[in-house]
Design a protein around this motif. Structure first.
Motif, PDB file in Angstrom:
ATOM      1  N   GLN A  17       3.001   4.280  -2.791  1.00  0.00           N
ATOM      2  CA  GLN A  17       2.255   4.163  -4.204  1.00  0.00           C
ATOM      3  C   GLN A  17       2.763   3.384  -5.339  1.00  0.00           C
ATOM      4  O   GLN A  17       2.032   3.070  -6.031  1.00  0.00           O
ATOM      5  CB  GLN A  17       2.275   5.828  -4.655  1.00  0.00           C
ATOM      6  CG  GLN A  17       1.315   6.633  -3.588  1.00  0.00           C
ATOM      7  CD  GLN A  17       1.480   8.124  -4.036  1.00  0.00           C
ATOM      8  OE1 GLN A  17       2.539   8.542  -4.464  1.00  0.00           O
ATOM      9  NE2 GLN A  17       0.261   8.807  -4.084  1.00  0.00           N
ATOM     10  N   THR A  18       4.282   3.359  -5.285  1.00  0.00           N
ATOM     11  CA  THR A  18       4.950   2.441  -6.318  1.00  0.00           C
ATOM     12  C   THR A  18       5.839   1.449  -5.704  1.00  0.00           C
ATOM     13  O   THR A  18       6.659   1.728  -4.764  1.00  0.00           O
ATOM     14  CB  THR A  18       5.554   3.447  -7.264  1.00  0.00           C
ATOM     15  OG1 THR A  18       6.480   4.302  -6.661  1.00  0.00           O
ATOM     16  CG2 THR A  18       4.532   4.350  -7.995  1.00  0.00           C
ATOM     17  N   GLY A  31      -5.548   1.509  -2.355  1.00  0.00           N
ATOM     18  CA  GLY A  31      -4.686   2.962  -2.793  1.00  0.00           C
ATOM     19  C   GLY A  31      -4.180   2.779  -4.187  1.00  0.00           C
ATOM     20  O   GLY A  31      -3.298   3.879  -4.468  1.00  0.00           O
ATOM     21  N   ASN A  32      -4.562   1.814  -4.911  1.00  0.00           N
ATOM     22  CA  ASN A  32      -4.137   1.807  -6.386  1.00  0.00           C
ATOM     23  C   ASN A  32      -2.649   1.826  -6.431  1.00  0.00           C
ATOM     24  O   ASN A  32      -1.991   2.479  -7.115  1.00  0.00           O
ATOM     25  CB  ASN A  32      -4.557   2.729  -7.023  1.00  0.00           C
ATOM     26  CG  ASN A  32      -5.989   2.758  -7.155  1.00  0.00           C
ATOM     27  OD1 ASN A  32      -6.679   1.644  -7.340  1.00  0.00           O
ATOM     28  ND2 ASN A  32      -6.952   3.732  -7.335  1.00  0.00           N
ATOM     29  N   ILE A  33      -1.755   0.870  -5.579  1.00  0.00           N
ATOM     30  CA  ILE A  33      -0.391   0.997  -5.594  1.00  0.00           C
ATOM     31  C   ILE A  33       0.084   0.005  -6.818  1.00  0.00           C
ATOM     32  O   ILE A  33      -0.613  -0.923  -7.391  1.00  0.00           O
ATOM     33  CB  ILE A  33       0.096   0.226  -4.359  1.00  0.00           C
ATOM     34  CG1 ILE A  33      -0.183   0.889  -3.077  1.00  0.00           C
ATOM     35  CG2 ILE A  33       1.683  -0.288  -4.352  1.00  0.00           C
ATOM     36  CD1 ILE A  33       0.002   0.120  -1.759  1.00  0.00           C
ATOM     37  N   ARG A  34       1.003   0.914  -7.717  1.00  0.00           N
ATOM     38  CA  ARG A  34       1.334   0.296  -8.938  1.00  0.00           C
ATOM     39  C   ARG A  34       2.644  -0.744  -8.512  1.00  0.00           C
ATOM     40  O   ARG A  34       3.551  -0.263  -7.751  1.00  0.00           O
ATOM     41  CB  ARG A  34       1.855   1.126  -9.930  1.00  0.00           C
ATOM     42  CG  ARG A  34       0.736   2.153 -10.147  1.00  0.00           C
ATOM     43  CD  ARG A  34       1.239   3.295 -11.262  1.00  0.00           C
ATOM     44  NE  ARG A  34       2.236   3.946 -10.857  1.00  0.00           N
ATOM     45  CZ  ARG A  34       2.075   4.889 -10.108  1.00  0.00           C
ATOM     46  NH1 ARG A  34       0.981   5.505  -9.883  1.00  0.00           N
ATOM     47  NH2 ARG A  34       3.161   5.637  -9.793  1.00  0.00           N
ATOM     48  N   ASN A  72       6.039  -0.794   3.369  1.00  0.00           N
ATOM     49  CA  ASN A  72       4.856   0.110   3.821  1.00  0.00           C
ATOM     50  C   ASN A  72       5.049   0.796   5.149  1.00  0.00           C
ATOM     51  O   ASN A  72       4.742   1.879   5.441  1.00  0.00           O
ATOM     52  CB  ASN A  72       3.539  -0.577   3.600  1.00  0.00           C
ATOM     53  CG  ASN A  72       2.243   0.254   3.749  1.00  0.00           C
ATOM     54  OD1 ASN A  72       2.368   1.528   3.272  1.00  0.00           O
ATOM     55  ND2 ASN A  72       1.237  -0.146   4.620  1.00  0.00           N
ATOM     56  N   ASP A  82       8.884   4.426  -4.531  1.00  0.00           N
ATOM     57  CA  ASP A  82       8.846   4.358  -3.193  1.00  0.00           C
ATOM     58  C   ASP A  82       9.599   3.122  -2.634  1.00  0.00           C
ATOM     59  O   ASP A  82      10.609   3.358  -1.780  1.00  0.00           O
ATOM     60  CB  ASP A  82       7.300   4.329  -2.617  1.00  0.00           C
ATOM     61  CG  ASP A  82       6.572   5.487  -3.131  1.00  0.00           C
ATOM     62  OD1 ASP A  82       7.072   6.579  -3.125  1.00  0.00           O
ATOM     63  OD2 ASP A  82       5.528   5.321  -3.546  1.00  0.00           O
ATOM     64  N   LYS A 123       3.216   9.876   4.577  1.00  0.00           N
ATOM     65  CA  LYS A 123       3.624   9.409   3.297  1.00  0.00           C
ATOM     66  C   LYS A 123       2.923   8.217   2.996  1.00  0.00           C
ATOM     67  O   LYS A 123       2.847   7.153   4.003  1.00  0.00           O
ATOM     68  CB  LYS A 123       5.230   9.305   3.272  1.00  0.00           C
ATOM     69  CG  LYS A 123       5.632   8.868   1.868  1.00  0.00           C
ATOM     70  CD  LYS A 123       7.023   9.047   1.653  1.00  0.00           C
ATOM     71  CE  LYS A 123       7.622   8.433   0.377  1.00  0.00           C
ATOM     72  NZ  LYS A 123       7.191   9.370  -0.778  1.00  0.00           N
ATOM     73  N   LYS A 124       2.446   7.948   1.833  1.00  0.00           N
ATOM     74  CA  LYS A 124       1.758   6.550   1.517  1.00  0.00           C
ATOM     75  C   LYS A 124       2.848   5.711   0.463  1.00  0.00           C
ATOM     76  O   LYS A 124       3.258   6.608  -0.745  1.00  0.00           O
ATOM     77  CB  LYS A 124       0.513   6.702   1.014  1.00  0.00           C
ATOM     78  CG  LYS A 124      -0.842   7.489   1.898  1.00  0.00           C
ATOM     79  CD  LYS A 124      -2.002   7.523   1.435  1.00  0.00           C
ATOM     80  CE  LYS A 124      -2.976   8.080   2.310  1.00  0.00           C
ATOM     81  NZ  LYS A 124      -4.382   8.098   1.782  1.00  0.00           N
TER      82      LYS A 124
END
Length: 333
Positions: free
Chosen positions: A51-52, A81-84, A302, A110, A48-49
């Motif tokens: 992301q938000t 990874g373009n984390i928002r 993370n 997340d 799992k990555k």
């Protein structure tokens, strides 16, 4: 024979019906277990990555919280990874912060990082978020809820280094005032650390430690003005945060008293500005690192999402004593 077969069929249908009825009776329990399992799985899925990230703060008009936001954004960029990152301000309102965390949860965020405006009041919404599988990290302010990690400044150390500076500068002798604050864990720890340092010096007298300056500039001005009227001689002041210390500095100017010096806690822009003023008495501050705390929160969040739990869920970030002598090398918030 047909009659016997018919009876057996009816009995079989009844048994199946009873079994299904028992399963339906356990629906609530199974739903709860499923939610718990989802939460557990979300914390241990290696692939799992992140992301938000949702960051719920007290007031984005405060430089401290601005630094927290920037720290979270900086670390998110490092991970890639373009984390928002979505940072929101509650204006220290519990209902608003509760709604914000509910929204983060509903949006499948997340990682939720929060600086709680009410340590007890946020428990239900934190429990709800974690049950839904969100990773929740408390930052700066402790909460009365189970979270994945708690990250804060070492507030006991802040009090210790600030008042050790006072003791050293006074050469172990003098009258000291503590500008106390709103009763909360961080303030109590700072006072405790200060008293620990001063207790080593029998010739240092703590002449006031109960006055609540409320952590504000106006509070520091009001309390310090009263103390200056009460005590004809003060050698040093420990302000439990910079804002009250800046107010105390203003009180000293108004009273034309400069026989003492002030040490605060935070490392805020207001404190560094006061330290640059040669006519003021603000001498030092035990500087926090809000951006560093936020970066650590993102790092740990993370890791947890990828199945790596921290060795300790309670992480203390060291403070740094900033004085007029080393102010030029302090990067600030």
């Amino acid at each position: 024979m047909k009659r016997i077969s018919l009876i057996v069929g009816i009995l079989g249908f009844a048994v199946v019906g009873c079994t299904n009825g028992a399963q339906n009776g356990n629906t609530a329990t199974n739903t709860t277990n499923k939610a718990t399992n989802i939460s557990a799985e979300s914390l241990s899925t290696p692939n799992k990555k992140l992301q938000t990230i949702g960051v719920a703060l007290g007031d984005l008009g405060n430089p401290f919280y601005n630094a927290v936001q920037k720290g979270a954004e900086t670390e998110a960029q490092k991970i890639g990874g373009n984390i928002r990152v979505n940072a929101v301000s509650s204006a220290f309102d519990l209902n608003q912060q509760t709604n914000q965390i509910e929204n983060f949860t509903a949006a499948n965020t997340d990682l939720i990082i929060l600086s709680a405006v009410d340590k007890k009041g946020v428990k239900p919404v934190i429990d709800q978020a974690r049950l839904a599988g969100r990773v929740v990290i408390a930052l700066d302010s402790a909460v009365d809820a189970d979270v994945d990690a708690m990250i804060s400044s070492n507030n006991t150390q802040a009090g210790e280094v600030a008042c050790q500076y006072i003791a050293d500068r006074l050469k172990g002798q003098g009258s000291v005032v503590i500008l106390n604050g709103t009763p909360m864990d961080s303030i109590n720890q700072r006072v405790s650390g200060c008293e620990k340092s001063l207790s080593k010096y029998p010739n240092i007298k703590l002449i006031s430690k109960e006055q609540n300056a409320e952590g504000t500039r106006d509070g520091g001005l009001r309390v310090m003005s009263d103390l200056l009227t009460t005590f004809p001689k003060i050698d040093a002041v420990f302000a439990t945060n910079d804002q009250s210390g800046v107010g105390a500095d203003l009180a000293a100017k108004q009273a034309r008293r400069n026989e003492f010096f002030i040490v605060g806690v935070d490392g805020s822009p207001d404190a560094t500005k006061a330290m640059e003023d040669k006519d003021g008495v603000f001498a030092a501050t035990a500087a926090q690192n809000p951006a560093g705390m936020a970066q650590k929160a993102v790092q740990i969040g993370n890791d947890i999402i990828q199945g790596k739990k921290p060795e300790s869920s309670n992480i203390l970030i060291p403070v740094k004593l900033v004085t007029r002598e080393n102010l030029s090398s302090y990067q600030g918030w």
